[in-house]
Design an enzyme around this catalytic site. Structure first.
Site, PDB file in Angstrom:
ATOM      1  N   TYR A  50       8.256  10.785  29.106  1.00 38.86           N
ATOM      2  CA  TYR A  50       8.460   9.981  27.939  1.00 38.86           C
ATOM      3  C   TYR A  50      10.045   9.745  28.138  1.00 38.86           C
ATOM      4  O   TYR A  50      10.401   8.653  27.265  1.00 38.86           O
ATOM      5  CB  TYR A  50       8.202  10.713  26.787  1.00 38.86           C
ATOM      6  CG  TYR A  50       6.624  10.701  26.431  1.00 38.86           C
ATOM      7  CD1 TYR A  50       5.819  11.240  26.870  1.00 38.86           C
ATOM      8  CD2 TYR A  50       6.264   9.543  25.697  1.00 38.86           C
ATOM      9  CE1 TYR A  50       4.515  11.090  26.787  1.00 38.86           C
ATOM     10  CE2 TYR A  50       4.953   9.167  25.365  1.00 38.86           C
ATOM     11  CZ  TYR A  50       3.732   9.936  25.991  1.00 38.86           C
ATOM     12  OH  TYR A  50       2.507   9.674  25.791  1.00 38.86           O
TER      13      TYR A  50
ATOM     14  N   ARG B 205      10.677   6.551  29.869  1.00 40.21           N
ATOM     15  CA  ARG B 205      10.257   5.360  29.133  1.00 40.21           C
ATOM     16  C   ARG B 205      11.256   5.054  27.812  1.00 40.21           C
ATOM     17  O   ARG B 205      11.524   4.111  27.831  1.00 40.21           O
ATOM     18  CB  ARG B 205       8.880   5.813  28.510  1.00 40.21           C
ATOM     19  CG  ARG B 205       7.758   5.857  29.556  1.00 40.21           C
ATOM     20  CD  ARG B 205       6.394   6.034  28.973  1.00 40.21           C
ATOM     21  NE  ARG B 205       5.818   5.106  28.088  1.00 40.21           N
ATOM     22  CZ  ARG B 205       4.859   5.290  27.463  1.00 40.21           C
ATOM     23  NH1 ARG B 205       4.387   6.595  27.607  1.00 40.21           N
ATOM     24  NH2 ARG B 205       4.574   4.327  26.388  1.00 40.21           N
TER      25      ARG B 205
ATOM     26  N   HIS C 183       0.265   3.940  17.401  1.00 38.76           N
ATOM     27  CA  HIS C 183       0.332   4.743  18.222  1.00 38.76           C
ATOM     28  C   HIS C 183       1.762   5.410  18.226  1.00 38.76           C
ATOM     29  O   HIS C 183       2.023   6.146  19.133  1.00 38.76           O
ATOM     30  CB  HIS C 183       0.127   4.463  19.764  1.00 38.76           C
ATOM     31  CG  HIS C 183      -1.268   3.677  19.686  1.00 38.76           C
ATOM     32  ND1 HIS C 183      -1.461   2.631  20.583  1.00 38.76           N
ATOM     33  CD2 HIS C 183      -2.226   3.704  18.982  1.00 38.76           C
ATOM     34  CE1 HIS C 183      -2.614   2.397  20.572  1.00 38.76           C
ATOM     35  NE2 HIS C 183      -3.337   2.854  19.643  1.00 38.76           N
TER      36      HIS C 183
ATOM     37  N   SER D  52      -5.080  -5.393  26.637  1.00 35.36           N
ATOM     38  CA  SER D  52      -6.259  -5.439  27.115  1.00 35.36           C
ATOM     39  C   SER D  52      -7.329  -5.056  26.090  1.00 35.36           C
ATOM     40  O   SER D  52      -8.352  -5.319  26.713  1.00 35.36           O
ATOM     41  CB  SER D  52      -5.988  -4.459  28.208  1.00 35.36           C
ATOM     42  OG  SER D  52      -5.785  -3.149  27.727  1.00 35.36           O
TER      43      SER D  52
HETATM   44  C1  BV8 Z   1      -8.905   8.416  18.591  1.00 35.28           C
HETATM   45  C2  BV8 Z   1       0.536   6.131  22.593  1.00 35.28           C
HETATM   46  C3  BV8 Z   1     -10.458   9.659  17.145  1.00 35.28           C
HETATM   47  C4  BV8 Z   1       1.023   6.994  23.682  1.00 35.28           C
HETATM   48  C5  BV8 Z   1      -1.596   5.070  23.301  1.00 35.28           C
HETATM   49  C6  BV8 Z   1     -12.944  10.210  24.958  1.00 35.28           C
HETATM   50  C7  BV8 Z   1     -12.100  11.296  24.393  1.00 35.28           C
HETATM   51  C8  BV8 Z   1     -11.194  10.894  23.480  1.00 35.28           C
HETATM   52  C9  BV8 Z   1     -11.020  10.001  22.861  1.00 35.28           C
HETATM   53  C10 BV8 Z   1     -11.729   8.864  23.264  1.00 35.28           C
HETATM   54  C11 BV8 Z   1     -12.908   9.058  24.396  1.00 35.28           C
HETATM   55  N1  BV8 Z   1     -13.396   7.843  24.653  1.00 35.28           N
HETATM   56  C12 BV8 Z   1     -12.979   6.994  23.843  1.00 35.28           C
HETATM   57  C13 BV8 Z   1     -11.987   7.476  23.107  1.00 35.28           C
HETATM   58  C14 BV8 Z   1     -10.930   6.928  22.054  1.00 35.28           C
HETATM   59  C15 BV8 Z   1      -9.799   6.548  22.801  1.00 35.28           C
HETATM   60  C16 BV8 Z   1     -10.015   5.142  23.792  1.00 35.28           C
HETATM   61  O1  BV8 Z   1      -9.955   4.236  23.007  1.00 35.28           O
HETATM   62  N2  BV8 Z   1      -9.978   5.525  24.833  1.00 35.28           N
HETATM   63  C17 BV8 Z   1      -9.943   4.160  25.670  1.00 35.28           C
HETATM   64  C18 BV8 Z   1      -9.431   4.343  26.741  1.00 35.28           C
HETATM   65  C19 BV8 Z   1     -11.481   4.049  25.886  1.00 35.28           C
HETATM   66  N3  BV8 Z   1      -8.834   6.270  21.725  1.00 35.28           N
HETATM   67  C20 BV8 Z   1      -8.308   7.477  21.300  1.00 35.28           C
HETATM   68  O2  BV8 Z   1      -8.211   8.757  21.771  1.00 35.28           O
HETATM   69  C21 BV8 Z   1      -7.415   7.284  20.057  1.00 35.28           C
HETATM   70  N4  BV8 Z   1      -7.724   8.291  19.127  1.00 35.28           N
HETATM   71  O3  BV8 Z   1      -9.774   7.575  18.852  1.00 35.28           O
HETATM   72  O4  BV8 Z   1      -9.073   9.396  17.664  1.00 35.28           O
HETATM   73  C22 BV8 Z   1     -10.688  10.535  18.202  1.00 35.28           C
HETATM   74  C23 BV8 Z   1     -10.471  12.075  18.311  1.00 35.28           C
HETATM   75  C24 BV8 Z   1     -11.148  12.744  19.054  1.00 35.28           C
HETATM   76  C25 BV8 Z   1     -11.954  12.437  20.127  1.00 35.28           C
HETATM   77  C26 BV8 Z   1     -12.563  10.930  19.929  1.00 35.28           C
HETATM   78  C27 BV8 Z   1     -11.956  10.374  19.097  1.00 35.28           C
HETATM   79  C28 BV8 Z   1      -6.151   7.344  20.318  1.00 35.28           C
HETATM   80  C29 BV8 Z   1      -5.752   6.062  21.019  1.00 35.28           C
HETATM   81  C30 BV8 Z   1      -4.068   5.936  21.442  1.00 35.28           C
HETATM   82  C31 BV8 Z   1      -3.562   6.452  22.591  1.00 35.28           C
HETATM   83  N5  BV8 Z   1      -2.151   6.216  22.755  1.00 35.28           N
HETATM   84  N6  BV8 Z   1      -0.352   5.250  23.424  1.00 35.28           N
HETATM   85  C32 BV8 Z   1       1.861   6.500  25.001  1.00 35.28           C
HETATM   86  O5  BV8 Z   1       2.147   5.029  24.799  1.00 35.28           O
HETATM   87  O6  BV8 Z   1       2.207   7.024  25.827  1.00 35.28           O
HETATM   88  S1  BV8 Z   1      -2.615   3.798  23.807  1.00 35.28           S
HETATM   89  C33 BV8 Z   1      -1.735   2.924  24.836  1.00 35.28           C
HETATM   90  O7  BV8 Z   1      -2.720   1.886  25.319  1.00 35.28           O
HETATM   91  C34 BV8 Z   1      -0.587   2.341  24.591  1.00 35.28           C
HETATM   92  O8  BV8 Z   1      -0.130   2.474  23.304  1.00 35.28           O
HETATM   93  C35 BV8 Z   1      -0.898   0.675  24.819  1.00 35.28           C
HETATM   94  O9  BV8 Z   1      -0.217   0.071  23.757  1.00 35.28           O
HETATM   95  C36 BV8 Z   1      -2.372   0.926  24.523  1.00 35.28           C
HETATM   96  C37 BV8 Z   1      -3.186  -0.307  24.900  1.00 35.28           C
HETATM   97  O10 BV8 Z   1      -2.910  -0.666  25.926  1.00 35.28           O
HETATM   98  P1  BV8 Z   1      -2.289  -2.359  26.053  1.00 35.28           P
HETATM   99  O11 BV8 Z   1      -1.144  -2.456  25.019  1.00 35.28           O
HETATM  100  O12 BV8 Z   1      -3.517  -3.167  25.876  1.00 35.28           O
HETATM  101  O13 BV8 Z   1      -1.491  -2.216  27.309  1.00 35.28           O
HETATM  102  P2  BV8 Z   1      -2.224  -2.589  28.849  1.00 35.28           P
HETATM  103  O14 BV8 Z   1      -1.423  -2.235  29.991  1.00 35.28           O
HETATM  104  O15 BV8 Z   1      -3.802  -1.871  28.571  1.00 35.28           O
HETATM  105  O16 BV8 Z   1      -2.472  -4.172  28.715  1.00 35.28           O
HETATM  106  C38 BV8 Z   1      -1.245  -5.000  28.853  1.00 35.28           C
HETATM  107  C39 BV8 Z   1      -1.800  -6.435  28.662  1.00 35.28           C
HETATM  108  O17 BV8 Z   1      -0.937  -7.249  28.491  1.00 35.28           O
HETATM  109  C40 BV8 Z   1      -2.813  -6.892  29.531  1.00 35.28           C
HETATM  110  O18 BV8 Z   1      -3.913  -7.618  29.093  1.00 35.28           O
HETATM  111  C41 BV8 Z   1      -1.881  -7.892  30.330  1.00 35.28           C
HETATM  112  O19 BV8 Z   1      -2.622  -8.896  30.820  1.00 35.28           O
HETATM  113  C42 BV8 Z   1      -1.069  -8.467  29.240  1.00 35.28           C
HETATM  114  N7  BV8 Z   1       0.184  -8.908  29.706  1.00 35.28           N
HETATM  115  C43 BV8 Z   1       0.902  -8.706  30.829  1.00 35.28           C
HETATM  116  N8  BV8 Z   1       2.068  -9.230  30.921  1.00 35.28           N
HETATM  117  C44 BV8 Z   1       2.220 -10.097  29.610  1.00 35.28           C
HETATM  118  C45 BV8 Z   1       0.884  -9.693  29.009  1.00 35.28           C
HETATM  119  N9  BV8 Z   1       0.846 -10.371  27.762  1.00 35.28           N
HETATM  120  C46 BV8 Z   1       1.605 -11.207  27.312  1.00 35.28           C
HETATM  121  N10 BV8 Z   1       2.846 -11.323  27.980  1.00 35.28           N
HETATM  122  C47 BV8 Z   1       2.999 -10.836  29.269  1.00 35.28           C
HETATM  123  N11 BV8 Z   1       4.273 -11.156  29.917  1.00 35.28           N
END
Ligand code: BV8
Ligand code: ZN
Length: 258
Positions: A74, A77, A125, A200
């Site tokens: 962190y 970052r 987040h 994403s």
């Molecule tokens: C929750 C902070 C209730 C930290 C982040 C199993 C166990 C536990 C939880 C889960 C589980 N299964 C599912 C879940 C729920 C889970 C979840 O959704 N998991 C996913 C992966 C399946 N969610 C959670 O846990 C959330 N809490 O649900 O609580 C709960 C409680 C207990 C148990 C169950 C549920 C909490 C989620 C928050 C996590 N923290 N960030 C840190 O930053 O270190 S999330 C992290 O991903 C970042 O914040 C980031 O922003 C976020 C999303 O990713 P994106 O922003 O979309 O980034 P990514 O790289 O993926 O994509 C980039 C995009 O940009 C691409 O599309 C690309 O094409 C595009 N791009 C590239 N270049 C450009 C561009 N666009 C424009 N211009 C450019 N130049």
């Protein structure tokens, strides 16, 4: 749903933007800051932590397992963000808010929206700049990040209870701040234009927020690699290119200042 790969405002999109919008909302993800040199969450470099998947480091388990590794990540970052500058996309959103009143909701933990001029940003987040004590919750103001990147950096201790200071972010498996989430849902439920930029859309509940947009709202996605989504238009371009052009189109069609 249209998809266009051109780099100037596609005609179909400018037609979509030619009506008057009163309640614009931006929902951004890591791609918003990619043009500022900040690696995205799923397709960026992870530096010294390259063998780790960011989603594995952003968890309470990783923190319990190795606080120095997670805190080092962190702090790296935070250093990247402090050395970065808001890109034209951040600045365009700041202008969009100033001229047309726009709510900004972000999954990002950086402060580039604010440094690009946006105010009242909802951080779903959390933030790299909101560290707090892991034990008593006391907010903790951080100084400069380490001058050189270190893989393991022990987190500071709380001056009140000697607990460890943790990053002020929401980890996977942690709940989002209910007030922030409710606020985000309300703003999107009332919007007439939703701009989804640089995400994403795989992380919930953030990824489900676009579903709160009311019938009749126009939903536009800006992403060079858009995924499947229920938008009216997917513009395959970057935040830094697309948002200034979109601002121009809205200024032209909405008559500049509100
Ligand atoms: C929750 C902070 C209730 C930290 C982040 C199993 C166990 C536990 C939880 C889960 C589980 N299964 C599912 C879940 C729920 C889970 C979840 O959704 N998991 C996913 C992966 C399946 N969610 C959670 O846990 C959330 N809490 O649900 O609580 C709960 C409680 C207990 C148990 C169950 C549920 C909490 C989620 C928050 C996590 N923290 N960030 C840190 O930053 O270190 S999330 C992290 O991903 C970042 O914040 C980031 O922003 C976020 C999303 O990713 P994106 O922003 O979309 O980034 P990514 O790289 O993926 O994509 C980039 C995009 O940009 C691409 O599309 C690309 O094409 C595009 N791009 C590239 N270049 C450009 C561009 N666009 C424009 N211009 C450019 N130049
Ligand atoms: Zn404490």
């Amino acid at each position: 749903m249209n998809t266009n790969t051109s780099q100037e405002m596609p005609v179909r999109l400018s037609e979509l933007l030619s009506r008057r919008f009163e309640r614009i909302v931006v929902l951004s993800g890591a791609g918003m800051s990619a043009d500022s040199g900040i690696p995205t969450f799923r397709s960026g470099s992870n530096g010294l932590w390259h063998e780790f998947n960011p989603s594995d480091l952003a968890t309470p388990e990783a923190w319990e397992d190795d606080k120095a590794l997670v805190w080092g990540w962190y702090e790296w970052r935070r250093g990247l963000v402090m050395a970065a500058r808001p890109n034209p996309g951040h600045v365009a959103i700041g202008e969009l808010q100033r001229l047309h009143g726009t709510s900004v909701i972000t999954q990002n933990v950086d402060d580039l929206h604010e440094r690009g001029g946006a105010t009242g940003v909802l951080h779903l987040h959390g933030s790299l700049f909101a560290a707090r004590c892991d034990t008593c919750g006391a907010p903790h103001v951080l100084g400069d990040p380490p001058s050189e990147i270190q893989r393991q950096v022990m987190p500071p201790r709380c001056p009140y209870c000697d607990g460890y200071i943790r990053p002020g972010v929401v980890w996977f498996g942690e709940d989002l701040d209910p007030e922030v989430l409710d606020n985000a849902r309300e703003r999107i439920a009332a919007c007439d234009l939703l701009l989804i930029v640089g995400t994403s859309s795989v992380v919930y509940p953030a990824a489900g927020l676009s579903g709160y947009a009311p019938n009749g709202a126009t939903i536009i996605e800006i992403n060079p690699q858009p995924g499947p989504s229920l938008t009216d238009y997917q513009w395959q371009t970057t935040a830094a290119i697309g948002l200034p052009l979109l601002l121009d189109a809205l200024n032209h069609d909405q008559g500049g200042e509100k």
